[in-house]
Write an enzyme that holds these catalytic residues in place. Structure first.
Site, PDB file in Angstrom:
ATOM      1  N   HIS A 163      53.899 -43.696  85.180  1.00  0.00           N
ATOM      2  CA  HIS A 163      52.642 -43.436  84.462  1.00  0.00           C
ATOM      3  C   HIS A 163      52.842 -42.971  83.028  1.00  0.00           C
ATOM      4  O   HIS A 163      52.263 -43.555  82.098  1.00  0.00           O
ATOM      5  CB  HIS A 163      51.796 -42.427  85.243  1.00  0.00           C
ATOM      6  CG  HIS A 163      51.117 -42.994  86.444  1.00  0.00           C
ATOM      7  ND1 HIS A 163      49.745 -43.111  86.550  1.00  0.00           N
ATOM      8  CD2 HIS A 163      51.602 -43.486  87.597  1.00  0.00           C
ATOM      9  CE1 HIS A 163      49.425 -43.635  87.711  1.00  0.00           C
ATOM     10  NE2 HIS A 163      50.540 -43.875  88.373  1.00  0.00           N
ATOM     11  N   ASP A 202      45.531 -41.053  81.130  1.00  0.00           N
ATOM     12  CA  ASP A 202      45.768 -41.749  82.386  1.00  0.00           C
ATOM     13  C   ASP A 202      44.469 -41.725  83.178  1.00  0.00           C
ATOM     14  O   ASP A 202      43.783 -40.706  83.241  1.00  0.00           O
ATOM     15  CB  ASP A 202      46.877 -41.040  83.174  1.00  0.00           C
ATOM     16  CG  ASP A 202      47.372 -41.862  84.348  1.00  0.00           C
ATOM     17  OD1 ASP A 202      46.585 -42.058  85.298  1.00  0.00           O
ATOM     18  OD2 ASP A 202      48.533 -42.302  84.335  1.00  0.00           O
TER      19      ASP A 202
END
Length: 459
Positions: free
Chosen positions: A20, A120
């Site tokens: 991520h 994110d």
């Protein structure tokens, strides 16, 4: 006034696990290069930042990116238990206060108000922070469109499965959802199927879905044409869906390129075309010992040249004899420049955990896959790879066995079905290359994203 004035200050908030933060930083780098007068602040945990910035070098032109550490939530003296969910749960419990506190400190330090939150997508609480600051929230979905769609339809899926006997009905397919007819209940992330929202991770993901309507745009490391049915349905339900991928292509000359400190490419130069198996199961988990042994037995019996990115030091001793016996055909290293390895002409198959970033890199390089997924969206990705795009194969039974690996290696490297996989993935590679070319869909979507995230709110 230009959209790239010095008043613009983009705060990028990372989810510090698996790939991520890497993918988010790639996006920030690309934006920073296109908008050199905009300040980009990258918020991430200390450990994750140290890993990121020790391997990805910010060359000249990226002076406008600065990293900031946030608390990871772990208690004083915490020692990793071996359960990958533990650090995730600690981190989630520390949010959003850890990010809020650091954002305020950075604004005070720099004198620059935040003008956009690029985060994110997992960090759905960012929608509320953005609202409080009066700025746009742009979530970045680092996985694929099929998993995003599945999450959006969480309530519908749970209702359908409940009427069909619950999630235990593993063979139930999602034919009632656009573009997801090949997906089985057993392919879905267990967090999506959880009806216990007292658990931090399922609760975070469900809150993310509730927050999505407040997003200015949702960004994906994907490209139009990869799966039009799913993409069009997403676009009909969300404010803006911007496919800007693949974020990195092997042909690009940029600071995305990483140092080949273990001479992987020099070793690959000595191998025959399309002969090498590249093995990497990501950074979160390694297969259990019996599966690793089964994999090594299959490789040795087939005498397949291999390069293995092996990051679990605790399991290295058990494979020492294998590595010594096969040092004439194999190379084991703790880290590889994966994109450059996959792009090398000698690599014929990628043995992978099916993380989305690895999947996209495999497509960008035209390398078919053998899949051993573990958790999250990986099983869903495996289903799409094998049954929708037909660019790879899963292991029979879902775990690594000697027989399953021998069969998979035969299919990909020697049989006609492997040739078909290479044709299919070559077509997707061409589509991806066109998407990021000048005037391509990903290129145009990136321009829209750039305008959104770098427009000063003080104008």
């Amino acid at each position: 006034m230009s959209s790239t004035t010095k008043k613009s200050h983009v705060a990028a908030l990372a989810f510090p696990f698996a790939s991520h933060p890497n993918v988010l930083l790639h996006l920030v780098q690309k934006l920073a290069a296109a908008a050199p007068n905009v300040t980009f602040s990258f918020f991430n945990t200390t450990i994750s930042n140290q890993k990121l910035f020790s391997t990805i070098k910010l060359h000249g032109g990226y002076e406008n990116i600065k990293s900031y550490d946030v608390h990871d939530g772990a208690p004083e003296g915490y020692v990793f238990s071996g359960n990958p969910l533990d650090p995730i749960n600690y981190f989630i419990k520390a949010t959003p206060d850890n990010f809020k506190k650091r954002l305020e400190e950075v604004v005070d330090e720099t004198g620059l108000k935040i003008s956009c939150l690029l985060t994110d997508a997992f960090l759905g609480f960012s929608a509320e922070i953005a609202k409080e600051l009066g700025i746009p929230w742009v979530p970045f979905w680092t996985a694929g469109p099929h998993s995003l769609s599945a999450h959006l339809y969480t309530d519908a899926i749970l209702k359908a499965l409940a009427s069909a006997g619950g999630a235990q009905n593993e063979d139930r397919t999602l034919e009632f959802l656009p573009g997801l007819s090949a997906i089985h209940a057993s392919d879905l992330p267990i967090e999506l199927l959880s009806d216990n929202l007292d658990q931090p991770f399922p609760k975070m993901l469900y809150n993310m879905i509730l927050a999505f309507p407040r997003a200015k745009a949702i960004v994906q490391n994907c490209f139009d044409g990869l799966d039009p049915t799913v993409t069009n349905d997403l676009k009909s339900k969300l404010n803006q869906v911007l496919n800007i991928g693949p974020l990195v292509l092997p042909s690009q000359e940029s600071s995305f390129k990483l140092e080949d400190q273990f001479n992987c490419l020099a070793w690959l130069n000595k191998q025959e075309k399309s002969s090498v198996a590249y093995i990497c199961f990501g950074t979160m988990l390694t297969p259990p010992p019996q599966e690793l042994l089964a994999l090594t037995e299959a490789i040795q019996e087939k005498n397949v040249p291999y390069i293995w990115s092996f990051q679990d030091d605790s399991k290295l001793p058990m494979l020492k004899e294998f590595f010594e016996r096969t040092n004439n055909i194999g190379k084991v290293v703790p880290w590889t420049p994966q994109l450059e390895v996959l792009a090398h002409q000698s690599v014929g198959v990628f043995i992978t955990h099916c993380g989305w970033s690895s999947l996209m890199e495999s497509i960008a390089c035209g390398v078919p896959m053998i899949c051993r997924p573990f958790f999250g969206d990986q099983k869903l990705n495996r289903r799409v790879i094998e049954d929708v795009w037909q660019i790879g194969v899963g292991i029979k039974g879902g775990v690594l066995t000697k027989g399953g690996m021998l069969s998979a290696l035969d299919m990909v490297l020697e049989m006609e079905i492997g040739n078909k996989m290479r044709v299919n993935i070559a077509q997707l590679k061409e589509c991806a290359t066109k998407a990021v070319a000048e005037n391509g869909s990903s290129c145009e979507n990136f321009k829209i994203l750039l305008e959104i995230v770098t427009s000063s709110q003080d104008e």
